[in-house]
Design a protein around this motif. Structure first.
Motif, PDB file in Angstrom:
ATOM      1  N   ARG A 122      19.259  -0.875   5.231  1.00  0.00           N
ATOM      2  CA  ARG A 122      19.366   0.252   4.308  1.00  0.00           C
ATOM      3  C   ARG A 122      19.494  -0.254   2.886  1.00  0.00           C
ATOM      4  N   THR A 123      18.763   0.390   1.979  1.00  0.00           N
ATOM      5  CA  THR A 123      18.766  -0.042   0.584  1.00  0.00           C
ATOM      6  C   THR A 123      19.856   0.673  -0.213  1.00  0.00           C
ATOM      7  N   ASP A 124      20.114   0.150  -1.396  1.00  0.00           N
ATOM      8  CA  ASP A 124      20.781   0.943  -2.429  1.00  0.00           C
ATOM      9  C   ASP A 124      19.809   2.033  -2.872  1.00  0.00           C
ATOM     10  N   ALA A 125      20.245   2.898  -3.777  1.00  0.00           N
ATOM     11  CA  ALA A 125      19.317   3.871  -4.364  1.00  0.00           C
ATOM     12  C   ALA A 125      18.336   3.115  -5.257  1.00  0.00           C
ATOM     13  N   ILE A 126      17.042   3.314  -5.019  1.00  0.00           N
ATOM     14  CA  ILE A 126      16.007   2.572  -5.740  1.00  0.00           C
ATOM     15  C   ILE A 126      15.304   3.504  -6.717  1.00  0.00           C
ATOM     16  N   LYS A 127      15.208   3.042  -7.940  1.00  0.00           N
ATOM     17  CA  LYS A 127      14.575   3.803  -9.015  1.00  0.00           C
ATOM     18  C   LYS A 127      13.679   2.860  -9.805  1.00  0.00           C
ATOM     19  N   GLY A 128      12.395   3.194  -9.890  1.00  0.00           N
ATOM     20  CA  GLY A 128      11.471   2.338 -10.616  1.00  0.00           C
ATOM     21  C   GLY A 128      11.325   0.962 -10.013  1.00  0.00           C
ATOM     22  N   GLY A 129      11.480   0.840  -8.701  1.00  0.00           N
ATOM     23  CA  GLY A 129      11.305  -0.427  -8.025  1.00  0.00           C
ATOM     24  C   GLY A 129      12.507  -1.341  -8.049  1.00  0.00           C
ATOM     25  N   ALA A 130      13.601  -0.908  -8.656  1.00  0.00           N
ATOM     26  CA  ALA A 130      14.815  -1.730  -8.745  1.00  0.00           C
ATOM     27  C   ALA A 130      16.020  -0.875  -8.371  1.00  0.00           C
ATOM     28  N   VAL A 131      17.177  -1.494  -8.296  1.00  0.00           N
ATOM     29  CA  VAL A 131      18.390  -0.765  -7.939  1.00  0.00           C
ATOM     30  C   VAL A 131      18.739   0.217  -9.052  1.00  0.00           C
ATOM     31  N   GLY A 132      18.715   1.516  -8.703  1.00  0.00           N
ATOM     32  CA  GLY A 132      19.134   2.526  -9.675  1.00  0.00           C
ATOM     33  C   GLY A 132      20.622   2.765  -9.631  1.00  0.00           C
ATOM     34  N   ARG A 133      21.204   2.595  -8.451  1.00  0.00           N
ATOM     35  CA  ARG A 133      22.637   2.715  -8.285  1.00  0.00           C
ATOM     36  C   ARG A 133      23.040   2.006  -6.989  1.00  0.00           C
ATOM     37  N   SER A 134      24.080   1.230  -7.043  1.00  0.00           N
ATOM     38  CA  SER A 134      24.612   0.600  -5.853  1.00  0.00           C
ATOM     39  C   SER A 134      25.199   1.667  -4.930  1.00  0.00           C
ATOM     40  N   VAL A 135      24.874   1.581  -3.646  1.00  0.00           N
ATOM     41  CA  VAL A 135      25.388   2.537  -2.667  1.00  0.00           C
ATOM     42  C   VAL A 135      26.030   1.747  -1.521  1.00  0.00           C
ATOM     43  N   PRO A 136      27.235   1.245  -1.722  1.00  0.00           N
ATOM     44  CA  PRO A 136      27.909   0.537  -0.627  1.00  0.00           C
ATOM     45  C   PRO A 136      28.237   1.478   0.521  1.00  0.00           C
ATOM     46  N   ILE A 137      28.640   0.914   1.637  1.00  0.00           N
ATOM     47  CA  ILE A 137      28.982   1.709   2.812  1.00  0.00           C
ATOM     48  C   ILE A 137      30.067   2.716   2.453  1.00  0.00           C
ATOM     49  N   GLY A 138      29.833   3.992   2.814  1.00  0.00           N
ATOM     50  CA  GLY A 138      30.786   5.054   2.548  1.00  0.00           C
ATOM     51  C   GLY A 138      30.615   5.751   1.219  1.00  0.00           C
ATOM     52  N   ALA A 139      29.676   5.281   0.394  1.00  0.00           N
ATOM     53  CA  ALA A 139      29.483   5.857  -0.937  1.00  0.00           C
ATOM     54  C   ALA A 139      28.568   7.074  -0.864  1.00  0.00           C
ATOM     55  N   SER A 140      28.463   7.789  -1.983  1.00  0.00           N
ATOM     56  CA  SER A 140      27.532   8.906  -2.101  1.00  0.00           C
ATOM     57  C   SER A 140      26.553   8.623  -3.229  1.00  0.00           C
ATOM     58  N   THR A 141      25.402   9.292  -3.170  1.00  0.00           N
ATOM     59  CA  THR A 141      24.368   9.085  -4.172  1.00  0.00           C
ATOM     60  C   THR A 141      23.649  10.389  -4.445  1.00  0.00           C
ATOM     61  N   GLY A 158       0.819  -1.212   0.000  1.00  0.00           N
ATOM     62  CA  GLY A 158       0.000   0.000   0.000  1.00  0.00           C
ATOM     63  C   GLY A 158       0.846   1.250   0.000  1.00  0.00           C
ATOM     64  N   VAL A 159       1.908   1.263   0.799  1.00  0.00           N
ATOM     65  CA  VAL A 159       2.853   2.378   0.794  1.00  0.00           C
ATOM     66  C   VAL A 159       3.459   2.540  -0.592  1.00  0.00           C
ATOM     67  N   ARG A 160       3.883   1.419  -1.164  1.00  0.00           N
ATOM     68  CA  ARG A 160       4.499   1.494  -2.497  1.00  0.00           C
ATOM     69  C   ARG A 160       3.521   2.064  -3.528  1.00  0.00           C
ATOM     70  N   LYS A 161       2.288   1.603  -3.517  1.00  0.00           N
ATOM     71  CA  LYS A 161       1.325   2.029  -4.530  1.00  0.00           C
ATOM     72  C   LYS A 161       0.966   3.505  -4.402  1.00  0.00           C
ATOM     73  N   GLU A 162       0.695   3.956  -3.181  1.00  0.00           N
ATOM     74  CA  GLU A 162       0.165   5.303  -3.000  1.00  0.00           C
ATOM     75  C   GLU A 162       1.240   6.377  -2.997  1.00  0.00           C
ATOM     76  N   THR A 206       0.011  -7.445   0.068  1.00  0.00           N
ATOM     77  CA  THR A 206      -0.960  -7.059  -0.952  1.00  0.00           C
ATOM     78  C   THR A 206      -2.245  -6.594  -0.277  1.00  0.00           C
ATOM     79  N   LYS A 207      -3.129  -5.987  -1.048  1.00  0.00           N
ATOM     80  CA  LYS A 207      -4.366  -5.468  -0.495  1.00  0.00           C
ATOM     81  C   LYS A 207      -5.252  -6.571   0.071  1.00  0.00           C
ATOM     82  N   SER A 208      -5.126  -7.771  -0.471  1.00  0.00           N
ATOM     83  CA  SER A 208      -5.890  -8.905   0.045  1.00  0.00           C
ATOM     84  C   SER A 208      -5.277  -9.478   1.322  1.00  0.00           C
ATOM     85  N   LYS A 209      -4.219  -8.830   1.822  1.00  0.00           N
ATOM     86  CA  LYS A 209      -3.503  -9.234   3.035  1.00  0.00           C
ATOM     87  C   LYS A 209      -2.777 -10.559   2.867  1.00  0.00           C
TER      88      LYS A 209
END
Length: 520
Positions: free
Chosen positions: A399-418, A372-376, A464-467
């Motif tokens: 903590r995630t990598d940078a996410i774009k369009g539901g997938a990894v947009g850029r890897s952000v390892p420890i110490g990296a910038s984005t 629900g969070v993702r959809k709205e 999912t919405k159907s739980k």
């Protein structure tokens, strides 16, 4: 403690909304009044008392007055601050008293020995109905004062009092505390964040460690005190309102000087007080006005501090996992979010936008991710290129990598910038605030600073919405730590603005760090 079913058959409760359960409860519960004495007040044993003074937040009528108890024996406790709409000029001071008092107020000044300005305060009376055979009724009294017209970048001293209790008197001068308003122009500052705190040794230890970071304020991503132990948003949840007394006492050493900016989690839906379960929150906290809900949604607001704008959201409104309040704003919150993000992105001097709420957009731990969070909301985060999202709900650090369009947009390892304008958004689960810890899926190892393990795909799910959980295999889980922890974020303005994000374990070790830059 767990409280047995209070009169709603389980098969009926499962089909009822929060509002329906509230109405059922309001008309069916047995109400009892707790009798108290001045001796109980003086000895510190009192947590609530019947009274007719102040506004009542519940479906019941006020209790009989107890004006015979002298104000001199009623000691304020549980002070907690919050910004008003403009942190440069407005502060809200809140506290608790064990019973109603006369003419509560705040004294404030630029020196601890000169508290010449006096501001009247408001009492909000919260009545928790009794449950026959389980507990007596509980009366709680929360006091709030609005300080406006303050000077930016200024340290103020304050004391809270009422008739018979003057904080400026020699006997009570040790209770004087201080706060500092936001600077007039952006400058370096630190803020901290976590969710899922509760009451206990670990929660208390986190408070003391974050205070050492000298934060300008703290973000609490919901599940504040766990007075509601089940978190299902049902009247049959185990519930003990006196946990709030313990929580505010525990938090006072930090929150009396560090604004405590909270939002609502599933354990903060307390069906005893109002159809949406937020009557208790409205009694305990004074937060910036959201502008979208005339009835008051305590976990939804925005404020700007320095060069960073912050947006608090109530994910109970969109959660597919726990649906007690699903859709309760009828889309108003999401429309408000759209308008607010557009305004903040267009605001002069705002370099970064940070959003915080409870349920996870991206996590692999016990509650996983909420569809629900993702959809709205995720389409709006992407549209306005939000810089950082902070969640709780799962009692771990992830903590995630940078996410774009539901997938990894850029890897952000420890110490990296984005850069969110190019790479996508980093999502942080900071649910190690003090409540019992969760774990990651079987076979998935912790991976954090000083203990980096192989980066493999993780088998997890989203709601999912159907739980019904929907399985997914993800690549975006970059950092994982099973332990109590919190975020410490340093914001820098100037020619190269940046957010320097660190996660600290409870022993002070850094377990993650990365930078968010725009156009860098």
């Amino acid at each position: 403690m767990d409280i047995p079913d209070v009169g709603i058959p389980p098969q009926l409760a499962r089909r009822m909304s929060m509002a329906e359960q509230y109405e059922y409860l309001r008309t069916r519960l047995t109400r009892r009044r707790t009798l108290v004495t001045a001796g109980a007040v003086a000895s510190g044993l009192l947590t609530g008392c019947s009274t007719a003074h102040g506004s009542t937040v519940s479906g019941s009528s006020p209790a009989p007055a107890t004006s015979w108890v002298r104000g001199s024996v009623v000691r304020p406790f549980g002070r907690h601050l919050a910004f008003g709409a403009d942190p440069k000029t407005r502060m809200r001071i809140s506290w608790q008293v064990p019973l109603a008092v006369k003419r509560p107020y705040v004294r404030v000044g630029l020196r601890p020995d000169d508290l010449g300005r006096r501001i009247d305060a408001e009492i909000r009376h919260l009545h928790t109905p009794g449950v026959q055979g389980v507990r007596l009724a509980v009366e709680q009294y929360y006091v709030h004062a609005a300080l406006d017209g303050l000077k930016p970048g200024t340290t103020y001293y304050y004391g809270v009092g009422h008739e018979g209790w003057d904080p400026a008197s020699p006997a009570h001068r040790s209770t004087i505390a201080s706060f500092r308003t936001a600077p007039a122009t952006p400058e370096r500052f630190v803020f901290t964040a976590f969710g899922d705190q509760g009451v206990g040794q670990a929660a208390n230890a986190n408070d003391h460690l974050l205070l050492r970071q000298n934060p300008a304020f703290h973000l609490h991503a919901g599940d504040i005190c766990y007075a509601d132990g089940n978190g299902a948003g049902k009247t049959s949840d185990g519930y003990d309102p006196q946990f709030w007394d313990l929580f505010l006492k525990q938090t006072e050493p930090v929150a009396k000087s560090v604004p405590w900016m909270v939002t609502t989690g599933n354990h903060d839906m307390e069906a005893w007080y109002s159809p949406d379960g937020y009557g208790g929150q409205l009694a305990r906290f004074s937060l910036p006005d959201s502008g979208f809900d005339p009835n008051g949604a305590p976990g939804v607001y925005a404020f700007t501090y320095g060069n960073v704008a912050f947006v608090a959201l109530d994910a109970n409104d969109v959660s597919y996992e726990i649906q007690a309040n699903l859709g309760y704003t009828e889309g108003r919150q999401t429309r408000w979010l759209d308008r607010t993000l557009a305004r903040l992105r267009a605001a002069q001097g705002v370099d970064f936008v940070v959003v915080f709420f409870h349920h996870c957009a991206y996590s692999t731990s016990q509650h996983a991710s909420d569809g629900g969070v993702r959809k709205e909301w995720l389409p709006l985060f992407a549209k306005y290129r939000v810089d950082l999202v902070i969640n709780g709900h799962n009692h771990v650090y992830e903590r995630t990598d940078a996410i774009k369009g539901g997938a990894v947009g850029r890897s952000v390892p420890i110490g990296a910038s984005t850069d969110p304008t190019r790479d996508g958004i980093v999502y942080v689960t900071a649910g190690g605030g003090g409540r019992d810890l969760y774990s990651f899926p079987s076979g998935v190892k912790d991976s954090y600073e000083g203990h980096v393990t192989r980066h493999d795909a993780v088998k997890t799910f989203h709601w999912t919405k159907s739980k019904v959980p929907s399985a997914e295999t993800v690549e975006w889980s970059r950092v994982r730590y099973t332990g109590f922890s919190f975020l410490s974020v340093e914001a820098e303005a100037g020619t190269t603005p940046r957010l320097k994000v660190s996660a600290l374990a409870q022993d002070g070790r850094r377990i993650d760090h990365f930078e968010v830059r725009r156009g860098g």
